[in-house]
Design a protein around this motif. Sequence first.
Motif, PDB file in Angstrom:
ATOM      1  N   THR A 194       4.818  -0.888   7.168  1.00  0.00           N
ATOM      2  CA  THR A 194       5.251  -0.098   6.982  1.00  0.00           C
ATOM      3  C   THR A 194       5.823   0.231   5.570  1.00  0.00           C
ATOM      4  N   ASP A 195       6.725  -0.346   4.745  1.00  0.00           N
ATOM      5  CA  ASP A 195       7.725  -0.418   3.925  1.00  0.00           C
ATOM      6  C   ASP A 195       6.588  -0.549   2.040  1.00  0.00           C
ATOM      7  N   PRO A 196       6.607   1.322   1.528  1.00  0.00           N
ATOM      8  CA  PRO A 196       5.874   1.016   0.186  1.00  0.00           C
ATOM      9  C   PRO A 196       5.761  -0.171  -0.452  1.00  0.00           C
ATOM     10  N   ALA A 197       7.017   0.227  -0.389  1.00  0.00           N
ATOM     11  CA  ALA A 197       7.307  -1.233  -2.122  1.00  0.00           C
ATOM     12  C   ALA A 197       7.034  -2.493  -1.882  1.00  0.00           C
ATOM     13  N   ILE A 198       6.825  -2.821  -0.164  1.00  0.00           N
ATOM     14  CA  ILE A 198       6.790  -4.325   0.194  1.00  0.00           C
ATOM     15  C   ILE A 198       4.806  -4.218   0.359  1.00  0.00           C
ATOM     16  N   HIS A 199       4.497  -3.336   0.232  1.00  0.00           N
ATOM     17  CA  HIS A 199       3.115  -2.717   0.738  1.00  0.00           C
ATOM     18  C   HIS A 199       2.481  -3.284  -0.807  1.00  0.00           C
ATOM     19  N   ALA A 200       2.733  -2.817  -1.333  1.00  0.00           N
ATOM     20  CA  ALA A 200       2.936  -2.661  -2.449  1.00  0.00           C
ATOM     21  C   ALA A 200       2.813  -3.900  -3.307  1.00  0.00           C
ATOM     22  N   MET A 201       3.906  -4.345  -3.293  1.00  0.00           N
ATOM     23  CA  MET A 201       4.470  -6.365  -3.611  1.00  0.00           C
ATOM     24  C   MET A 201       3.056  -6.960  -3.358  1.00  0.00           C
ATOM     25  N   ALA A 202       2.403  -6.763  -1.836  1.00  0.00           N
ATOM     26  CA  ALA A 202       1.608  -7.338  -1.095  1.00  0.00           C
ATOM     27  C   ALA A 202       0.324  -7.388  -2.068  1.00  0.00           C
TER      28      ALA A 202
END
Length: 245
Positions: A194-202
Amino acid sequence: MSTTLEGKVALVTGASSGIGRATALALSNAGARVAVGARRADRLKSLAEDAPGETLVLDLDVTDRQSVQDGVAATVERFGALDIVVNNAGVMLSGMILGADTTEWTRMVETNLLGSMYTVHAALPHLLRSKGAVVQISSTSGRTASAAGGVYAATKFGITAFSEALRQEVTERGVRVVVIEPGFVATELAGHITDPAIHAMAKNMAESMRTLQPEDIAGAVLYAVTQPGHVAVNEILVRPTDQTR
Ligand code: NDP
């Protein structure tokens, strides 16, 4: 279709997508009758249509102990035995600890850790009867934790601890316990972050390498469960060649 697992009965949790789906198909291709469980019934129906062998679709929520008990009972009632359980259902809701939405922690612990324990608990009497195998889908996160992956890693470290205790308890009675630790596999798993930054990192990480495919892990499962009875493959770590950490 091969006949390596002819006469065997398998149950795969989290079979509606990714590694679980590929594993269910691989087991079916090898001749096993396969019970496939998850919450998305439509996906399971299409899996059952694609599988070459006999399947049983289970409406299964591993966080619900009764649902797990019912799923195992339905499998044994339909197929008469249970030889292989693949504990695969899991969620990865990566995020920092500070300020986390702790309901995501609850979901991960209930699904990944408690869910797989409930499945073992319900299946074990049958596996002891059949001298069967439990395959636990852990992760490289079950060996090394990293920032934003603390709770997910805790569930996977927990699976390893539980599996080793289980192994010591049942190995002399002929039940084999296998822990499989995949690195990055292209599936829906990271899509739930749900965290957009971590989603983008993945997403960036996936794009930066030749990731594993679900079938690569299904191959590892098949390898472990097709060994002769005296050979216990207890642990398999599979990373993409391009994955450094
Ligand atoms: P997917 O998201 O594609 O699959 C997850 C599966 O788990 C789905 O079938 C989902 O079905 C099921 N699931 C989730 N919650 C529940 C629940 N409460 N009850 C029953 N089933 C549930 O991801 P993967 O295939 O990647 O994940 C499979 C396993 O592999 C997980 O344990 C994951 O931790 C592990 N893994 C994955 C890696 C990767 O890079 N992809 C790396 C290392 C390990 P539904 O929503 O229909 O219930």
